[in-house]
Design a protein around this motif. Sequence first.
Motif, PDB file in Angstrom:
ATOM      1  N   GLY A 118      36.180  38.477  21.085  1.00  0.00           N
ATOM      2  CA  GLY A 118      36.225  37.539  19.970  1.00  0.00           C
ATOM      3  C   GLY A 118      36.154  36.100  20.428  1.00  0.00           C
ATOM      4  O   GLY A 118      35.711  35.803  21.544  1.00  0.00           O
ATOM      5  N   HIS A 119      36.623  35.196  19.583  1.00  0.00           N
ATOM      6  CA  HIS A 119      36.542  33.767  19.853  1.00  0.00           C
ATOM      7  C   HIS A 119      37.538  33.358  20.941  1.00  0.00           C
ATOM      8  O   HIS A 119      38.654  33.870  21.011  1.00  0.00           O
ATOM      9  N   VAL A 120      37.134  32.410  21.770  1.00  0.00           N
ATOM     10  CA  VAL A 120      38.012  31.810  22.776  1.00  0.00           C
ATOM     11  C   VAL A 120      37.814  30.306  22.690  1.00  0.00           C
ATOM     12  O   VAL A 120      36.687  29.813  22.768  1.00  0.00           O
ATOM     13  N   THR A 135      39.982  36.952  17.541  1.00  0.00           N
ATOM     14  CA  THR A 135      40.183  35.797  18.415  1.00  0.00           C
ATOM     15  C   THR A 135      41.009  36.213  19.622  1.00  0.00           C
ATOM     16  O   THR A 135      42.122  36.717  19.461  1.00  0.00           O
ATOM     17  N   PHE A 136      40.460  35.987  20.815  1.00  0.00           N
ATOM     18  CA  PHE A 136      41.217  36.248  22.038  1.00  0.00           C
ATOM     19  C   PHE A 136      42.363  35.258  22.158  1.00  0.00           C
ATOM     20  O   PHE A 136      43.522  35.631  22.325  1.00  0.00           O
ATOM     21  N   CYS A 137      42.048  33.967  22.056  1.00  0.00           N
ATOM     22  CA  CYS A 137      43.081  32.927  22.089  1.00  0.00           C
ATOM     23  C   CYS A 137      42.470  31.638  21.569  1.00  0.00           C
ATOM     24  O   CYS A 137      41.404  31.223  22.032  1.00  0.00           O
ATOM     25  N   ALA A 138      43.167  31.021  20.608  1.00  0.00           N
ATOM     26  CA  ALA A 138      42.658  29.804  19.970  1.00  0.00           C
ATOM     27  C   ALA A 138      43.091  28.528  20.673  1.00  0.00           C
ATOM     28  O   ALA A 138      42.815  27.443  20.186  1.00  0.00           O
ATOM     29  N   GLY A 139      43.795  28.638  21.804  1.00  0.00           N
ATOM     30  CA  GLY A 139      44.243  27.444  22.502  1.00  0.00           C
ATOM     31  C   GLY A 139      45.657  27.060  22.108  1.00  0.00           C
ATOM     32  O   GLY A 139      46.450  27.895  21.669  1.00  0.00           O
ATOM     33  N   ALA A 183      34.401  27.775  23.399  1.00  0.00           N
ATOM     34  CA  ALA A 183      34.212  26.333  23.266  1.00  0.00           C
ATOM     35  C   ALA A 183      35.427  25.609  23.815  1.00  0.00           C
ATOM     36  O   ALA A 183      36.563  26.049  23.636  1.00  0.00           O
ATOM     37  N   LEU A 184      35.156  24.510  24.488  1.00  0.00           N
ATOM     38  CA  LEU A 184      36.187  23.587  24.956  1.00  0.00           C
ATOM     39  C   LEU A 184      36.204  22.423  23.969  1.00  0.00           C
ATOM     40  O   LEU A 184      35.418  21.476  24.086  1.00  0.00           O
TER      41      LEU A 184
END
Length: 271
Positions: free
Chosen positions: A121-123, A83-87, A146-147
């Motif tokens: 990865g996931h952002v 995961t790059f950044c999960a928010g 995804a937003l």
Amino acid sequence: MNDPSPPSPTAPTGPSPAGPEAPAGAPLVRTAADRGVTTLTLDSPHNRNALSTRLVTELAAGLAAAAADPGTRAVLLTHTGNTFCAGADLREARPSGPRDLIAVLRAIVALPVPVVARVTGHVRAGGLGLLGACDIAVAGPAADFALTEARLGLAPAVISLPLLPRLDPRAAARYYLTGERFDAAEAARIGLVTLAADDPDRALGPILDGLRRGSPQGLAESKRLVTAEVLRAFDRDAEPLAELSARLFGSAEAREGMTAFLERRDPKWAR
């Protein structure tokens, strides 16, 4: 390929509700330097590199140190794990959070050296704001985006500052509203990333080499030209968007949305 179906409660749509805490003394943002490129690595696997107070503070410090180094020609922003950044870190939503995030996003945009993102990865959510603030972004085949704010009773408020000047307007409307996942090729098509590459490290080679050849003045002034519109958005809209974000985080719907996420269940409004 886009994924139009709603993710399950356990899908990677935000900060992980489980995982061991990071050791107190271990940095969440690691710094390395190589031939004029300062690499800042997000390394907070316990919450999938969520934008906690500590991570945001360390990232801001790393950016400031790179800007102060006369030998730095570029900053490479990357990550450990899938995961790059999960928010946002949903466990520590706080009134100052939106303004802290605005400050670090603006620091990336205004930094006098280019900032390049490497994503494998996931952002999710606020992580897309980091990509929007970067000057160049390269995404690998395992990256997806995804937003998801609307599904939590929130909105992508402060991250709109760097995102909306860059994104295709129709795509922004779709993904802001639906929360659909999309892949690296779609991210490149809509302007979120610069390049989708099967081998992101190989693709980054000529980009970083080109930046190494730039003069400090040439890079700073060239960047100033291409970021002018984004900085105008910060100057015009930062405060009202910070207020909107704080109001939404404090609302009953957002509390239900964030609680449902952390409890791995659908929120009460889901149909």
